[in-house]
Write a protein that holds these residues in place. Structure first.
Motif, PDB file in Angstrom:
ATOM      1  N   ALA A   1      -0.198 -21.934  -6.531  1.00  0.00           N
ATOM      2  CA  ALA A   1       0.181 -23.108  -6.580  1.00  0.00           C
ATOM      3  C   ALA A   1       2.301 -22.131  -6.606  1.00  0.00           C
ATOM      4  O   ALA A   1       2.705 -23.000  -5.836  1.00  0.00           O
ATOM      5  N   ALA A   2       2.498 -21.231  -6.359  1.00  0.00           N
ATOM      6  CA  ALA A   2       3.686 -20.244  -6.349  1.00  0.00           C
ATOM      7  C   ALA A   2       3.921 -20.396  -5.264  1.00  0.00           C
ATOM      8  O   ALA A   2       5.108 -21.039  -5.194  1.00  0.00           O
ATOM      9  N   LEU A   3       3.592 -20.694  -4.447  1.00  0.00           N
ATOM     10  CA  LEU A   3       3.620 -20.299  -3.396  1.00  0.00           C
ATOM     11  C   LEU A   3       3.776 -21.454  -2.179  1.00  0.00           C
ATOM     12  O   LEU A   3       5.527 -22.148  -1.331  1.00  0.00           O
ATOM     13  N   ALA A   4       3.307 -23.123  -2.758  1.00  0.00           N
ATOM     14  CA  ALA A   4       3.161 -24.012  -2.256  1.00  0.00           C
ATOM     15  C   ALA A   4       4.737 -24.465  -3.026  1.00  0.00           C
ATOM     16  O   ALA A   4       5.169 -25.323  -2.242  1.00  0.00           O
ATOM     17  N   ALA A   5       5.193 -23.920  -4.638  1.00  0.00           N
ATOM     18  CA  ALA A   5       6.837 -24.457  -4.677  1.00  0.00           C
ATOM     19  C   ALA A   5       7.621 -23.763  -4.263  1.00  0.00           C
ATOM     20  O   ALA A   5       8.314 -24.170  -3.758  1.00  0.00           O
ATOM     21  N   ALA A   6       7.241 -22.798  -3.572  1.00  0.00           N
ATOM     22  CA  ALA A   6       8.505 -21.550  -2.549  1.00  0.00           C
ATOM     23  C   ALA A   6       8.533 -22.580  -1.168  1.00  0.00           C
ATOM     24  O   ALA A   6       9.848 -22.198  -0.982  1.00  0.00           O
ATOM     25  N   ASP A   7       7.390 -22.845  -0.828  1.00  0.00           N
ATOM     26  CA  ASP A   7       7.484 -23.147   0.943  1.00  0.00           C
ATOM     27  C   ASP A   7       8.176 -24.831   0.443  1.00  0.00           C
ATOM     28  O   ASP A   7       8.899 -25.523   0.849  1.00  0.00           O
ATOM     29  N   ARG A   8       7.851 -25.927  -0.654  1.00  0.00           N
ATOM     30  CA  ARG A   8       8.157 -27.125  -0.735  1.00  0.00           C
ATOM     31  C   ARG A   8       9.085 -27.262  -2.120  1.00  0.00           C
ATOM     32  O   ARG A   8       8.365 -27.636  -3.344  1.00  0.00           O
ATOM     33  N   PRO A   9      10.602 -26.415  -2.472  1.00  0.00           N
ATOM     34  CA  PRO A   9      10.898 -26.624  -3.832  1.00  0.00           C
ATOM     35  C   PRO A   9      11.421 -27.848  -4.928  1.00  0.00           C
ATOM     36  O   PRO A   9      11.129 -27.272  -5.729  1.00  0.00           O
ATOM     37  N   LEU A  10      11.811 -28.345  -3.697  1.00  0.00           N
ATOM     38  CA  LEU A  10      11.987 -30.072  -4.165  1.00  0.00           C
ATOM     39  C   LEU A  10      10.887 -31.122  -4.146  1.00  0.00           C
ATOM     40  O   LEU A  10      11.449 -32.188  -5.311  1.00  0.00           O
ATOM     41  N   ALA A  11      10.305 -30.400  -4.170  1.00  0.00           N
ATOM     42  CA  ALA A  11       7.887 -31.512  -3.951  1.00  0.00           C
ATOM     43  C   ALA A  11       8.349 -31.699  -5.062  1.00  0.00           C
ATOM     44  O   ALA A  11       7.365 -33.142  -5.089  1.00  0.00           O
ATOM     45  N   TYR A  12       8.108 -30.517  -6.475  1.00  0.00           N
ATOM     46  CA  TYR A  12       7.537 -30.840  -7.411  1.00  0.00           C
ATOM     47  C   TYR A  12       8.779 -31.554  -8.743  1.00  0.00           C
ATOM     48  O   TYR A  12       9.207 -31.531  -8.959  1.00  0.00           O
ATOM     49  N   PRO A  13       8.090 -32.089  -9.817  1.00  0.00           N
ATOM     50  CA  PRO A  13       9.144 -33.659 -10.400  1.00  0.00           C
ATOM     51  C   PRO A  13       9.675 -31.674 -11.287  1.00  0.00           C
ATOM     52  O   PRO A  13       9.174 -30.636 -11.541  1.00  0.00           O
ATOM     53  N   TRP A  14      10.796 -32.873 -11.460  1.00  0.00           N
ATOM     54  CA  TRP A  14      11.882 -32.164 -12.731  1.00  0.00           C
ATOM     55  C   TRP A  14      10.824 -32.283 -14.351  1.00  0.00           C
ATOM     56  O   TRP A  14      10.864 -33.198 -14.249  1.00  0.00           O
ATOM     57  N   VAL A  15      11.271 -31.215 -15.183  1.00  0.00           N
ATOM     58  CA  VAL A  15      10.956 -31.206 -16.251  1.00  0.00           C
ATOM     59  C   VAL A  15      11.254 -31.813 -16.367  1.00  0.00           C
ATOM     60  O   VAL A  15      10.463 -32.332 -17.834  1.00  0.00           O
ATOM     61  N   GLY A  16      12.355 -32.193 -17.421  1.00  0.00           N
ATOM     62  CA  GLY A  16      13.007 -32.973 -18.185  1.00  0.00           C
ATOM     63  C   GLY A  16      12.412 -34.354 -18.365  1.00  0.00           C
ATOM     64  O   GLY A  16      12.467 -35.213 -18.648  1.00  0.00           O
ATOM     65  N   ALA A  17      11.786 -35.120 -16.434  1.00  0.00           N
ATOM     66  CA  ALA A  17      11.259 -36.612 -16.232  1.00  0.00           C
ATOM     67  C   ALA A  17       9.498 -36.214 -16.917  1.00  0.00           C
ATOM     68  O   ALA A  17       8.903 -36.858 -16.919  1.00  0.00           O
ATOM     69  N   ILE A  18       8.701 -34.710 -17.432  1.00  0.00           N
ATOM     70  CA  ILE A  18       8.034 -35.180 -17.875  1.00  0.00           C
ATOM     71  C   ILE A  18       7.353 -34.669 -19.236  1.00  0.00           C
ATOM     72  O   ILE A  18       7.388 -35.404 -20.115  1.00  0.00           O
ATOM     73  N   PHE A  19       9.116 -33.506 -19.379  1.00  0.00           N
ATOM     74  CA  PHE A  19       8.951 -33.264 -20.712  1.00  0.00           C
ATOM     75  C   PHE A  19      10.090 -33.532 -21.836  1.00  0.00           C
ATOM     76  O   PHE A  19      11.302 -33.290 -21.147  1.00  0.00           O
ATOM     77  N   PRO A  20      10.860 -35.180 -22.599  1.00  0.00           N
ATOM     78  CA  PRO A  20      11.344 -34.937 -22.596  1.00  0.00           C
ATOM     79  C   PRO A  20      12.429 -33.951 -23.813  1.00  0.00           C
ATOM     80  O   PRO A  20      13.809 -34.338 -23.875  1.00  0.00           O
ATOM     81  N   SER A  21      11.457 -33.256 -23.883  1.00  0.00           N
ATOM     82  CA  SER A  21      12.234 -31.482 -24.884  1.00  0.00           C
ATOM     83  C   SER A  21      13.265 -31.156 -23.645  1.00  0.00           C
ATOM     84  O   SER A  21      13.900 -30.503 -24.360  1.00  0.00           O
ATOM     85  N   LEU A  22      12.586 -31.465 -22.481  1.00  0.00           N
ATOM     86  CA  LEU A  22      13.408 -30.248 -21.378  1.00  0.00           C
ATOM     87  C   LEU A  22      14.417 -31.139 -20.574  1.00  0.00           C
ATOM     88  O   LEU A  22      14.982 -30.268 -19.905  1.00  0.00           O
ATOM     89  N   SER A  23      14.398 -32.830 -20.770  1.00  0.00           N
ATOM     90  CA  SER A  23      15.623 -32.818 -20.355  1.00  0.00           C
ATOM     91  C   SER A  23      17.249 -32.900 -20.381  1.00  0.00           C
ATOM     92  O   SER A  23      17.752 -32.713 -19.443  1.00  0.00           O
TER      93      SER A  23
END
Length: 114
Positions: free
Chosen positions: A40-62
């Motif tokens: 998963a870490a390698l996948a994130a490095a390969d496509r860093p903007l493909a995964y969701p912003w944390v604020g959209a998932i966890f309002p406490s991190l917005s």
């Protein structure tokens, strides 16, 4: 592909999880989780903007910027939180959390991000 680094906190959290899985489940299950986290870490490095912003998932991190994201691993049971620094072309895995753990606070993420 951006450079991939792991924070000390993320390494410690993953190690603690793997010890727990080894003791309470089996070494094979722990190895499966380790491999999934690394993939998963390698996948994130390969496509860093493909995964969701944390604020959209966890309002406490917005309050965190759009560079803070999350990738799921191991059948959605592991959450890898990372920061993508476009200027440095670098991804830092900040935290590794189990799906049943309490969500992170923005303060803790920022403290780890440095």
């Amino acid at each position: 592909m951006p450079r991939l680094d792991w924070s000390f906190a993320a390494r410690d959290e993953l190690a603690e999880l793997l010890v727990w899985l080894t003791v309470n489940r089996s070494p094979d299950i722990a190895e499966s989780a380790r491999g999934a986290a690394e993939s998963a870490a390698l996948a994130a490095a390969d496509r860093p903007l493909a995964y969701p912003w944390v604020g959209a998932i966890f309002p406490s991190l917005s309050r965190l910027g759009k560079s803070y994201r999350r990738v799921l691993a191991w059948r959605r049971r592991l959450h890898l939180f990372y920061r993508y620094d476009r200027a440095e072309d670098r991804i830092v895995i900040l935290h590794v959390r189990g799906s049943r753990q309490r969500p992170l606070s923005a303060r803790r993420v920022l403290r780890t991000a440095g």
